[in-house]
Design a protein around this motif. Structure first.
Motif, PDB file in Angstrom:
ATOM      1  N   GLU A 281      10.389  15.153   4.610  1.00  0.00           N
ATOM      2  CA  GLU A 281       9.421  16.391   4.695  1.00  0.00           C
ATOM      3  C   GLU A 281       8.054  16.409   3.969  1.00  0.00           C
ATOM      4  N   ALA A 282       8.281  15.643   2.727  1.00  0.00           N
ATOM      5  CA  ALA A 282       6.990  15.398   1.811  1.00  0.00           C
ATOM      6  C   ALA A 282       6.106  14.534   2.791  1.00  0.00           C
TER       7      ALA A 282
ATOM      8  N   THR B   2       0.795  -1.271   0.013  1.00  0.00           N
ATOM      9  CA  THR B   2      -0.118  -0.119   0.076  1.00  0.00           C
ATOM     10  C   THR B   2       0.937   1.311   0.111  1.00  0.00           C
ATOM     11  N   ILE B   3       1.843   1.274   0.655  1.00  0.00           N
ATOM     12  CA  ILE B   3       2.819   2.526   0.954  1.00  0.00           C
ATOM     13  C   ILE B   3       3.481   2.521  -0.455  1.00  0.00           C
ATOM     14  N   ALA B   4       3.728   1.583  -1.051  1.00  0.00           N
ATOM     15  CA  ALA B   4       4.576   1.649  -2.191  1.00  0.00           C
ATOM     16  C   ALA B   4       3.941   2.038  -3.301  1.00  0.00           C
TER      17      ALA B   4
ATOM     18  N   LEU C 113       2.037   9.327  -5.745  1.00  0.00           N
ATOM     19  CA  LEU C 113       2.072  10.753  -5.638  1.00  0.00           C
ATOM     20  C   LEU C 113       3.422  11.047  -6.179  1.00  0.00           C
ATOM     21  N   GLN C 114       4.333  10.189  -6.663  1.00  0.00           N
ATOM     22  CA  GLN C 114       5.684  10.490  -7.239  1.00  0.00           C
ATOM     23  C   GLN C 114       6.611  10.963  -6.300  1.00  0.00           C
TER      24      GLN C 114
END
Length: 294
Positions: free
Chosen positions: A60-61, A36-38, A44-45
């Protein structure tokens, strides 16, 4: 990919610091969380997490996304509750942490009322006299008494109670009744190790500090209750801890002319998690309960 679920998964990963802990709290396998995180990062790139031997930390993002996603999901939850209406009650699972004796005496006996009002809500209660890691345990709300050691905690005071010197009539008949705080030095005192051993009594504007000691020291309130009810001595504790016995006369207050500092009951919320509507309503429920407690 379900955007709502992906955001919820990412939030849990950030708050727990690992895929495995997040998976355990979400009730899914670790590969599912990693996938899911991948997928979220791919969509979102941008890289959202820094992976190291010490665990996972947001970039930070990732931190910006976490804060906005947390607020968005909280707003979504509030919107659902508003749409369903107050009569629909709460949904899902609520995880509560509380001191064992306090929960047994004051919370659990009243839970049928709360559950009846919210038939679609499940409640998990973690009983522990020590403060646990709320984020790691997936706790929504913790009920804690006394001073809070974590200055970063999000907390709300929901009740204030009295402290007293308590003993059974049988112990006092055997050992005598103390007349001043200094007399405590001549008594068997049962020590609760979670509380300070130096107490400040006040009377008519004058203060007296007394260091109490005893042959028996216990680390849990249940042990303290058992020792006092076995006529082993007297103790200094919150009136909440012996509420049924104070009402029945099984234990009595001594040194009533002297005052001890009051004790506060706090609803503590995880600093890095959303304060859910479920947690807020449960805090309000306990606050209402304690208005009629000893």
């Amino acid at each position: 990919m379900d955007r709502y679920q992906a955001m919820a998964t990412f939030i849990r990963v950030v708050e727990t610091g690992s895929f495995s802990s997040a998976a355990r709290q979400l009730g899914v396998g670790q590969p599912a969380v990693s996938k899911t995180i991948a997928q979220l990062e791919s969509r979102l790139q941008v890289s959202l997490l820094i992976r190291s031997t010490h665990g996972l930390t947001p970039t930070e993002a990732g931190q910006n996304f976490y804060e906005r996603a947390r607020n968005a999901l909280q707003e979504a939850d509030e919107a659902e509750l508003a749409a369903k209406g107050a009569g629909a009650g709460l949904w899902g699972r609520l995880r509560v942490s509380a001191a064992t004796t306090f929960a047994r005496l004051h919370v659990i006996p009243k839970l049928p009322q709360f559950l009846a009002e919210h038939p679609h809500l499940d409640v998990d209660i973690i009983l522990d006299d020590r403060m646990i890691d709320l984020v790691a345990e997936g706790v929504d709300i913790s009920l804690r008494m006394g001073a809070l050691s974590d200055s970063t905690a999000v907390a709300r005071k929901i009740a204030t109670g009295g402290r007293s010197v308590l003993a059974t009539p049988a112990y006092l008949a055997r050992a005598g009744r103390p007349q001043t705080p200094a007399d405590l030095a001549n008594h068997d005192t049962v020590i609760y190790s979670q509380l300070p051993s130096v107490w400040s009594f006040t009377r008519d504007g004058s203060a007296v500090s007394v260091s109490v000691s005893g042959r028996l020291r216990v680390s849990a309130a249940e042990g303290l209750r058992a020792a006092i009810l076995a006529d082993m001595g007297l103790t200094i504790t919150s009136d909440w801890m012996f509420a049924p016995e104070l009402e029945s006369g099984a234990v009595v207050r001594v040194l009533e002319a002297w005052s001890l500092p009051s004790i506060d009951l706090w609803a503590v919320f995880p600093a890095r998690r959303m304060m859910t509507a479920k947690a807020r309503q449960f805090a309000g429920f306990v606050e209402e309960l304690m208005q009629s407690a000893v």
